[in-house]
Structures are given as structure tokens and as C-alpha cells.
Design a protein around this motif. Structure first.
Motif, mmCIF file in Angstrom:
data_model
loop_
_atom_site.group_PDB
_atom_site.id
_atom_site.type_symbol
_atom_site.label_atom_id
_atom_site.label_comp_id
_atom_site.label_asym_id
_atom_site.label_seq_id
_atom_site.Cartn_x
_atom_site.Cartn_y
_atom_site.Cartn_z
ATOM 1 N N GLY A 62 42.667 39.679 38.218
ATOM 2 C CA GLY A 62 41.806 38.891 39.225
ATOM 3 C C GLY A 62 42.427 37.530 39.182
ATOM 4 O O GLY A 62 42.326 37.045 40.316
ATOM 5 N N PRO A 149 39.410 46.508 44.314
ATOM 6 C CA PRO A 149 38.926 45.257 44.948
ATOM 7 C C PRO A 149 40.163 44.629 45.812
ATOM 8 O O PRO A 149 39.916 44.142 47.002
ATOM 9 N N LEU A 153 38.985 43.700 49.645
ATOM 10 C CA LEU A 153 38.790 42.470 49.818
ATOM 11 C C LEU A 153 39.356 41.913 51.167
ATOM 12 O O LEU A 153 38.843 40.942 52.056
ATOM 13 N N ILE A 176 32.673 36.767 46.317
ATOM 14 C CA ILE A 176 32.928 37.009 44.847
ATOM 15 C C ILE A 176 31.716 36.994 43.802
ATOM 16 O O ILE A 176 31.329 38.006 43.282
ATOM 17 N N SER A 179 29.549 40.176 44.789
ATOM 18 C CA SER A 179 30.039 41.287 44.298
ATOM 19 C C SER A 179 29.881 41.446 42.687
ATOM 20 O O SER A 179 29.287 42.441 42.145
ATOM 21 N N ASP A 215 33.058 44.121 38.362
ATOM 22 C CA ASP A 215 32.813 42.695 37.906
ATOM 23 C C ASP A 215 33.884 41.921 37.241
ATOM 24 O O ASP A 215 34.018 40.593 37.162
ATOM 25 N N MET A 218 36.540 40.405 39.447
ATOM 26 C CA MET A 218 35.695 39.350 40.066
ATOM 27 C C MET A 218 35.401 38.348 39.186
ATOM 28 O O MET A 218 35.544 37.252 39.894
#
Length: 373
Positions: A62, A149, A153, A176, A179, A215, A218
Motif C-alpha cells: 500500500g 483496492p 481506486l 482512504i 475506506s 484496511d 489502506m
């Protein structure tokens, strides 16, 4: 396993080292299958390291892709063409290796008489999107969490880019944070309606389900936003963030390894807080590793090598190499030294096959990607 979409990221020794640590932690955890009759403090520590290794992958991925997405969205000319270039680069990076190993697994296990249920879901990362992970190719559970994601996104940002005079930097942040909040609410709902009595059920129904785990990625993207907007703070926080990350991990290790909080009695801890805390601890390591620009000469080459083949290692090491070795070689009655030999052979095969996949398949495709895109 971690995208190299931004070339300059690959020059940072610390990020390569973080990637290598992640894959080695995962490897060590899966090696315990070879020593399944042995249980002691060391095996418990190694097993816990497997949790950390996977979370490092999610958060680091991420962080790397988040910076790319942020710069893309902040571009005033951001449009469908730029989004499609990003998606095609991502597809070229992830899908060829994944599809190759997936098809290879389907062919081999079908030949061995294994029934592959709902194989089509694996081609779209739906094997564990909202339902428990299917039993085939189990390590692929992380792919759904990590890739969904990145494919969603860019389209979300296309919609947000239409907001006139909108502060894109803030829109990125709220996207973000929103999310992360949505996934946390999903965990709360899961905790309200589900009662797990053991970690095996929890591992299948929550830890490896994408809906409850996005998550983690994220949080890595959020870290990239913090670095981009507060670089001086990021650099100054290197030491304190690293210490805080280790304190969090040590506390969690004590709670689950020594105190042994039972999931039936402490569902809120396990279902809502445990995994996000590991993700936060992993993110707190990022300032230290991202600011470690270059390493000792004796470590640079092995770290770069292991980092380069890490994605191939992740795809091949468990279902294809270890499972097939266990299938054809009965290790049930091996003594400890025979198990050590078995492990050495397993690691040798894993790294040789992973290097071959990288050198003769992944690397040529990356050259094509750079030429085309």
C-alpha cells in the motif's frame, strides 16, 4: 510480491530489506508444517512471525502503490487514459506470474485427483472476497486483499476528479480514511453476528476474507500520504515510530503467546483490534526502512536478489513446492535431522524455481511492459 511501479523505490535499500524480511517471515511460518509434531517457544514465535510477515506485505504494498496513486490523482490532467496506463502496468506486474502459477496448480492438482471447486473465482480474485477462503491454492488469499483496492481506486478517483475546485489532496485522504472506517465497521458487524470458538475458524472466516482485511493495504496508502505531505515529520519520527512499532508487536505477542487470550472470551480483541494493530505497527516501521537509503555492500546484492524474486517465492513456496513434497515424500516418521534435510531441500527448490520464474518469465515481461507503457 510488492510492486516496483516507481523505479526509484527499488533503489531504497530499507524498502527492499523490508520486503525480504516479510517473505522470510512467511517462509519460516510455513516451514512449521514440516515440524508439525514439535511445539515450543520457538515454534510459537515463528508462527506469530507469519502474521507479521503477511501484514508487512500488505502495508508495504500500500505504501509503494499509494504514492503512485496519489501523484496520479494530483495530476490536473488525470483522466481515463492515465488511469488505464496505471491499471495496465499493474496488470503486467501482477497477473502473468499469478495466472501462470494458478494454471500450473490447477493442472497439477487436477492430475493428482484433487477437485478444484469454483476455479473461475481465482482468476478474478473472488476466491475470498466476501466468503471464507476456498481450500485450493490457500496462499492466494492475500492476492484479493492486495489487488482489489488497486483496481478500484483509479475509478473512484476518476469520479472524484470531476469535482470542480476540489482539493484532491484532501479528497485522497478522506477516501482512504473512509475506506479504513468502512472496513472497521464491517469488522464490528462481523463481531456482532459471529462467534468463533477457535483461531482456525477465525483465520478462515475473518483474517483471510478480503472484505475485512483491505484496511491493511489502506493503512499503507495512508502512510504514503503522510510521507508526501509531512516529510520533515516523517524523517524526524524514524526512531520513535520504530520503537513504538516494536512495543505494539511485543504487547500483542505477550497477549496471544503467553497470556493466551481465548477468542471465545475476548472476541472484540481478536475480531476488531488485533489485525489492525499489527498493520499499524507495520506502518510505523516505514519511516525507518524508507529512510534507510543504502545498506552495507555485503548485504546489498543478496537483499536485491531476494527482493526481486520475492513475488515468485510467495506464489510457489507453499501449495506448489511444499505441498507436493509432502505429497510425494512421507515425512511422518522422520527424525529431527531428516526433517532438517527435508527443509533444506524445500528451501533450495523454492529459491531455484522462484529464480527461474523470475529470470525467464517475469523479467522478460517487465521489459516488454517498459517498452509498451
Amino acid at each position: 510480491m510488492i510492486d516496483d511501479q516507481l523505479k526509484e523505490k527499488n533503489k531504497i535499500f530499507g524498502l527492499d530489506l523490508m520486503r525480504v524480511l516479510a517473505i522470510l517471515l512467511v517462509l519460516c511460518a510455513h516451514i512449521l508444517w514440516i515440524y508439525q509434531d514439535y511445539s515450543n517457544l520457538l515454534t510459537k514465535a515463528i508462527n506469530f512471525s507469519g502474521f507479521i510477515g503477511v501484514e508487512l506485505f500488505f502495508v508495504l504494498s500500500g505504501f509503494l502503490i499509494g504514492k503512485s496513486l496519489l501523484k496520479l490523482f494530483l495530476n490536473p490532467d488525470y483522466n481515463y487514459k492515465l488511469a488505464s496506463i496505471f491499471l495496465r502496468r499493474r496488470w503486467f506486474r501482477i497477473m502473468p506470474n499469478y495466472l501462470f502459477v494458478l494454471i500450473l496448480n490447477i493442472a497439477v492438482f487436477s492430475y493428482l485427483g484433487y477437485e478444484v471447486v469454483d476455479a473461475w473465482k481465482y482468476f478474478f480474485f473472488l476466491q475470498n472476497f466476501i466468503h471464507p477462503m476456498l481450500p485450493f491454492f490457500p496462499e492466494s488469499w492475500s492476492m484479493s486483499i492486495k489487488e482489489i483496492p488497486y483496481f478500484l481506486l483509479p475509478f473512484v478517483f476518476l469520479v472524484l476528479a470531476r469535482i470542480k475546485n476540489g482539493n484532491r489532496n484532501r479528497l485522497f485522504l478522506w477516501t482512504i480514511l473512509g475506506s479504513i472506517a468502512a472496513v472497521m465497521l464491517a469488522k464490528v458487524e462481523y463481531n456482532w453476528h459471529t462467534r468463533n470458538h477457535n483461531l482456525a475458524d477465525w483465520n478462515v472466516s475473518l483474517r483471510s476474507v478480503a472484505l475485512y482485511r483491505i484496511d491493511a493495504v489502506m493503512i499503507g496508502i495512508l502512510a504514503s500520504w503522510i510521507q508526501y505531505n509531512f516529510l520533515k515529520f516523517w524523517i524526524k519520527s524514524v526512531k520513535i515510530a520504530l520503537v513504538l512499532s516494536q512495543l505494539i508487536l511485543a504487547t500483542l505477542a505477550v497477549l496471544v503467546g503467553f497470556i493466551k487470550l481465548p477468542i471465545a472470551e475476548y472476541p472484540v480483541f481478536w475480531n476488531i483490534f488485533f489485525l489492525p494493530l499489527i498493520s499499524i505497527a507495520s506502518a510505523l516501521m516505514l519511516p525507518f526502512f524508507s529512510e534507510w537509503k543504502s545498506g552495507p555492500e555485503r548485504l546489498r546484492q543478496p537483499v536485491q536478489f531476494l527482493g526481486a524474486i520475492s513475488y515468485s517465492v510467495y506464489l510457489l513456496h507453499y501449495s506448489f513446492v511444499l505441498y507436493l513434497m509432502k505429497y510425494f515424500i512421507d515425512s511422518t516418521y522422520m527424525d529431527i535431522w531428516q526433517l532438517h534435510t527435508f527443509t533444506a531441500l524445500y528451501l533450495a527448490l523454492t529459491f531455484v524455481l522462484s529464480w527461474s520464474l523470475y529470470e525467464f518469465f517475469e523479467k522478460p515481461l517487465m521489459k516488454i511492459r517498459e517498452e509498451k507503457l
